[in-house]
Design a protein around this motif. Structure first.
Motif, PDB file in Angstrom:
ATOM      1  N   LYS A  12      35.561  48.795  31.053  1.00  0.00           N
ATOM      2  CA  LYS A  12      35.781  47.588  30.432  1.00  0.00           C
ATOM      3  C   LYS A  12      37.245  47.424  30.048  1.00  0.00           C
ATOM      4  O   LYS A  12      37.878  46.452  30.074  1.00  0.00           O
ATOM      5  N   ALA A  13      38.178  48.492  29.745  1.00  0.00           N
ATOM      6  CA  ALA A  13      39.188  48.473  29.457  1.00  0.00           C
ATOM      7  C   ALA A  13      40.336  47.887  30.842  1.00  0.00           C
ATOM      8  O   ALA A  13      41.125  46.993  30.619  1.00  0.00           O
ATOM      9  N   TYR A  14      39.748  48.497  31.942  1.00  0.00           N
ATOM     10  CA  TYR A  14      40.489  48.137  33.364  1.00  0.00           C
ATOM     11  C   TYR A  14      39.973  46.701  33.476  1.00  0.00           C
ATOM     12  O   TYR A  14      40.967  45.878  34.015  1.00  0.00           O
ATOM     13  N   TYR A  15      38.712  46.216  33.238  1.00  0.00           N
ATOM     14  CA  TYR A  15      38.563  44.786  33.424  1.00  0.00           C
ATOM     15  C   TYR A  15      39.058  43.850  32.886  1.00  0.00           C
ATOM     16  O   TYR A  15      39.547  43.063  33.240  1.00  0.00           O
ATOM     17  N   TYR A  16      39.264  44.102  31.552  1.00  0.00           N
ATOM     18  CA  TYR A  16      39.958  43.312  30.401  1.00  0.00           C
ATOM     19  C   TYR A  16      41.449  43.440  30.901  1.00  0.00           C
ATOM     20  O   TYR A  16      42.057  42.092  30.503  1.00  0.00           O
ATOM     21  N   LEU A  17      41.999  44.212  30.977  1.00  0.00           N
ATOM     22  CA  LEU A  17      43.221  44.316  31.369  1.00  0.00           C
ATOM     23  C   LEU A  17      43.819  43.364  32.798  1.00  0.00           C
ATOM     24  O   LEU A  17      44.388  42.440  32.827  1.00  0.00           O
ATOM     25  N   GLY A  18      42.578  43.599  33.789  1.00  0.00           N
ATOM     26  CA  GLY A  18      42.720  42.764  34.807  1.00  0.00           C
ATOM     27  C   GLY A  18      42.510  41.092  34.637  1.00  0.00           C
ATOM     28  O   GLY A  18      43.327  40.348  34.850  1.00  0.00           O
ATOM     29  N   ARG A  19      41.439  41.090  33.695  1.00  0.00           N
ATOM     30  CA  ARG A  19      41.413  39.623  33.063  1.00  0.00           C
ATOM     31  C   ARG A  19      42.625  38.870  32.256  1.00  0.00           C
ATOM     32  O   ARG A  19      43.242  37.823  32.624  1.00  0.00           O
ATOM     33  N   THR A  20      43.277  39.764  31.589  1.00  0.00           N
ATOM     34  CA  THR A  20      44.487  39.289  30.909  1.00  0.00           C
ATOM     35  C   THR A  20      45.794  39.058  31.908  1.00  0.00           C
ATOM     36  O   THR A  20      46.199  38.144  31.726  1.00  0.00           O
ATOM     37  N   TYR A  21      45.879  39.802  32.758  1.00  0.00           N
ATOM     38  CA  TYR A  21      47.056  39.757  33.788  1.00  0.00           C
ATOM     39  C   TYR A  21      46.625  38.400  34.663  1.00  0.00           C
ATOM     40  O   TYR A  21      47.485  37.632  34.939  1.00  0.00           O
ATOM     41  N   GLN A  22      45.261  38.461  35.070  1.00  0.00           N
ATOM     42  CA  GLN A  22      45.058  37.222  35.623  1.00  0.00           C
ATOM     43  C   GLN A  22      45.409  35.734  34.976  1.00  0.00           C
ATOM     44  O   GLN A  22      45.790  34.843  35.530  1.00  0.00           O
ATOM     45  N   ASN A  23      44.969  35.881  33.499  1.00  0.00           N
ATOM     46  CA  ASN A  23      45.275  34.680  32.835  1.00  0.00           C
ATOM     47  C   ASN A  23      46.791  34.469  32.830  1.00  0.00           C
ATOM     48  O   ASN A  23      47.100  33.340  32.382  1.00  0.00           O
ATOM     49  N   ALA A  24      47.646  35.342  32.940  1.00  0.00           N
ATOM     50  CA  ALA A  24      48.904  35.488  32.775  1.00  0.00           C
ATOM     51  C   ALA A  24      49.714  35.198  33.994  1.00  0.00           C
ATOM     52  O   ALA A  24      50.845  35.296  34.195  1.00  0.00           O
ATOM     53  N   PHE A  25      48.816  34.751  35.452  1.00  0.00           N
ATOM     54  CA  PHE A  25      49.229  34.684  36.386  1.00  0.00           C
ATOM     55  C   PHE A  25      50.046  35.907  37.182  1.00  0.00           C
ATOM     56  O   PHE A  25      51.100  35.733  38.079  1.00  0.00           O
ATOM     57  N   ARG A  26      49.714  37.080  36.719  1.00  0.00           N
ATOM     58  CA  ARG A  26      50.384  38.211  37.372  1.00  0.00           C
ATOM     59  C   ARG A  26      49.301  38.896  38.012  1.00  0.00           C
ATOM     60  O   ARG A  26      48.681  39.893  37.850  1.00  0.00           O
ATOM     61  N   TYR A  27      49.102  38.132  39.385  1.00  0.00           N
ATOM     62  CA  TYR A  27      48.053  38.471  40.238  1.00  0.00           C
ATOM     63  C   TYR A  27      47.920  40.069  40.740  1.00  0.00           C
ATOM     64  O   TYR A  27      46.948  40.861  40.785  1.00  0.00           O
ATOM     65  N   SER A  28      49.227  40.590  41.075  1.00  0.00           N
ATOM     66  CA  SER A  28      49.057  41.976  41.610  1.00  0.00           C
ATOM     67  C   SER A  28      48.744  42.815  40.744  1.00  0.00           C
ATOM     68  O   SER A  28      47.966  43.944  40.756  1.00  0.00           O
TER      69      SER A  28
END
Length: 103
Positions: A12-28
């Motif tokens: 969940k920590a990794y998943y939500y970090l991914g979501r946070t970065y995706q929402n910030a347009f930091r795709y990589s």
């Protein structure tokens, strides 16, 4: 959580970090954390969480205009997962409507 033995919390920590970065347009950065979550997902029995992960990986590929990879990620979800997600969204929408009408 990096050293935690609790795979679900780490996932969940990794998943939500991914979501946070995706929402910030930091795709990589988002993809990095989604891949970390995916590596742990094999140890989990929660098909809904795995389905959500693959849905967001697919969405991320779509945002990066990598449509073949988007389709590949989306196809990894099980049909029942899609139904569960739609059901949860529908319930949430009804709760929001009920709350707004109650004043």
């Amino acid at each position: 959580y990096r050293r935690s033995a609790d795979e679900e919390k780490l996932f969940k920590a990794y998943y939500y970090l991914g979501r946070t970065y995706q929402n910030a347009f930091r795709y990589s950065d988002a993809m990095y954390y989604y891949i970390e979550a995916e590596q742990i997902s094999g140890q989990l029995n929660d098909e809904l969480q795995k389905g959500l992960l693959y849905a967001h990986i697919g969405q991320l590929h779509e945002q990066m205009m990598n449509l073949p990879s988007a389709l590949a990620a989306m196809s990894r979800r099980k049909p029942i997962i899609v139904a569960q997600v739609v059901s949860r969204i529908s319930i949430t929408q009804h709760l929001i409507k009920a709350k707004s009408h109650s004043g």
